[in-house]
Write a protein that holds these residues in place. Sequence first.
Motif, mmCIF file in Angstrom:
data_model
loop_
_atom_site.group_PDB
_atom_site.id
_atom_site.type_symbol
_atom_site.label_atom_id
_atom_site.label_comp_id
_atom_site.label_asym_id
_atom_site.label_seq_id
_atom_site.Cartn_x
_atom_site.Cartn_y
_atom_site.Cartn_z
ATOM 1 N N GLN A 68 20.569 -22.349 3.536
ATOM 2 C CA GLN A 68 20.523 -21.145 2.848
ATOM 3 C C GLN A 68 19.975 -21.463 1.195
ATOM 4 O O GLN A 68 19.749 -20.609 0.409
ATOM 5 C CB GLN A 68 21.975 -20.646 2.417
ATOM 6 C CG GLN A 68 22.600 -20.134 3.734
ATOM 7 C CD GLN A 68 23.931 -19.248 3.435
ATOM 8 O OE1 GLN A 68 24.015 -18.755 2.298
ATOM 9 N NE2 GLN A 68 24.659 -19.071 4.667
ATOM 10 N N GLN A 120 14.134 -10.507 9.948
ATOM 11 C CA GLN A 120 15.203 -9.828 10.368
ATOM 12 C C GLN A 120 14.683 -8.884 11.607
ATOM 13 O O GLN A 120 15.533 -8.264 12.353
ATOM 14 C CB GLN A 120 15.829 -9.011 9.354
ATOM 15 C CG GLN A 120 15.315 -8.076 8.657
ATOM 16 C CD GLN A 120 15.963 -7.618 7.263
ATOM 17 O OE1 GLN A 120 17.200 -7.103 7.991
ATOM 18 N NE2 GLN A 120 15.705 -7.755 6.122
ATOM 19 N N ARG A 141 21.726 -11.643 14.080
ATOM 20 C CA ARG A 141 22.577 -10.646 13.124
ATOM 21 C C ARG A 141 23.505 -9.733 13.920
ATOM 22 O O ARG A 141 24.490 -9.628 13.456
ATOM 23 C CB ARG A 141 21.386 -9.915 12.575
ATOM 24 C CG ARG A 141 22.105 -8.705 11.508
ATOM 25 C CD ARG A 141 20.923 -8.214 10.667
ATOM 26 N NE ARG A 141 21.550 -7.137 9.819
ATOM 27 C CZ ARG A 141 20.876 -6.423 9.145
ATOM 28 N NH1 ARG A 141 19.394 -6.558 8.851
ATOM 29 N NH2 ARG A 141 21.429 -5.504 8.099
ATOM 30 N N GLU A 169 27.007 -10.298 12.146
ATOM 31 C CA GLU A 169 27.082 -9.283 11.154
ATOM 32 C C GLU A 169 28.488 -8.405 11.419
ATOM 33 O O GLU A 169 29.085 -8.141 10.263
ATOM 34 C CB GLU A 169 26.195 -8.012 11.480
ATOM 35 C CG GLU A 169 26.162 -6.957 10.038
ATOM 36 C CD GLU A 169 24.811 -6.383 10.162
ATOM 37 O OE1 GLU A 169 24.520 -6.065 9.088
ATOM 38 O OE2 GLU A 169 24.190 -5.946 11.043
ATOM 39 N N PHE A 190 30.946 -10.611 9.463
ATOM 40 C CA PHE A 190 30.732 -10.424 7.960
ATOM 41 C C PHE A 190 31.435 -9.340 7.541
ATOM 42 O O PHE A 190 32.096 -9.388 6.479
ATOM 43 C CB PHE A 190 29.491 -10.732 7.614
ATOM 44 C CG PHE A 190 29.066 -11.928 7.269
ATOM 45 C CD1 PHE A 190 29.332 -13.011 6.565
ATOM 46 C CD2 PHE A 190 27.899 -12.633 8.397
ATOM 47 C CE1 PHE A 190 28.804 -14.182 6.235
ATOM 48 C CE2 PHE A 190 27.671 -13.859 8.307
ATOM 49 C CZ PHE A 190 27.993 -14.643 7.130
ATOM 50 N N PRO A 211 25.573 -12.780 3.822
ATOM 51 C CA PRO A 211 24.739 -13.065 4.845
ATOM 52 C C PRO A 211 23.340 -13.389 4.537
ATOM 53 O O PRO A 211 23.006 -12.430 3.378
ATOM 54 C CB PRO A 211 24.857 -11.820 5.809
ATOM 55 C CG PRO A 211 26.028 -11.037 5.321
ATOM 56 C CD PRO A 211 26.379 -11.566 4.103
ATOM 57 N N TRP A 234 20.604 -12.736 5.460
ATOM 58 C CA TRP A 234 19.466 -11.417 5.522
ATOM 59 C C TRP A 234 19.381 -10.518 4.382
ATOM 60 O O TRP A 234 18.496 -9.559 4.314
ATOM 61 C CB TRP A 234 19.621 -10.731 6.710
ATOM 62 C CG TRP A 234 20.935 -10.212 7.201
ATOM 63 C CD1 TRP A 234 21.453 -9.122 6.623
ATOM 64 C CD2 TRP A 234 22.023 -10.750 8.121
ATOM 65 N NE1 TRP A 234 22.797 -8.826 7.193
ATOM 66 C CE2 TRP A 234 22.987 -9.851 7.786
ATOM 67 C CE3 TRP A 234 22.031 -12.062 8.889
ATOM 68 C CZ2 TRP A 234 24.144 -10.348 8.782
ATOM 69 C CZ3 TRP A 234 23.084 -12.192 9.442
ATOM 70 C CH2 TRP A 234 24.491 -11.432 9.421
#
Length: 231
Positions: A73, A104, A113, A117, A120, A164, A166
């Motif tokens: 990251q 993405q 994702r 996702e 998250f 995240p 993305w």
Amino acid sequence: MKSTRVVFVHGAGTFGAAAWPRQHGMALDFDCLFLRRHGFDPVLEPLPTDFLADQQIVRDALGEGGHVVAASQGAVSAMMVALERPELVKSLVLAEPACLSLTQELPATAAHRARVEPLFARAADLTDAEFHREFARAVFASEPRPLMSAEDRHRARRLRMQAPPWEAPLEIVPGVPTLVLTGGWEPLYEEVAGYLAGTGAVHRVVGGGHRPQDTEEGNALIREFVRSHAA
């Protein structure tokens, strides 16, 4: 080359010099700074991800310019600085970059994702331990080790507060010399590396799982790339 600045940007795990055990020796030849991203502190409570704050930290560390070596990251803020101030970034080395904003729409990133996702989205309703356990299951398909120490619990809380990748404001890549290292273990990172290679980056698969910078070959490539662009 002692006056040549090299800035190291860690990922989501350890931070500062501890995140770069194989690169410590570069400080003998270069002016090395091992950063601590926003919200990472050994004592203070973790803070949520702030991509712009990380960008400012990297920009300030570069001073009048230098080279950036970033992992996971940490590659996001490194690339954001290279886009904003390309004259400051002489070269980029990215180890397993989590620059998922760029990919993405591609299959491996889209599948990743779709898996994580929902986790998250529920992060605020989970305990640190619950998020840590479900994250390990979703990303690594394994059970994490128990959170035994205060440091383990601190790290789990920080993980739950990470945004995240993305969601990072990163849509294009900078036109600076770039080396991408991957471990060859996870299609997600190979997909990101392939995308960057398609825009002109050099990509090398060196093993080492999510830490290719710790391998003998990865460490040698980092040193050679920085030295070649500092000459």
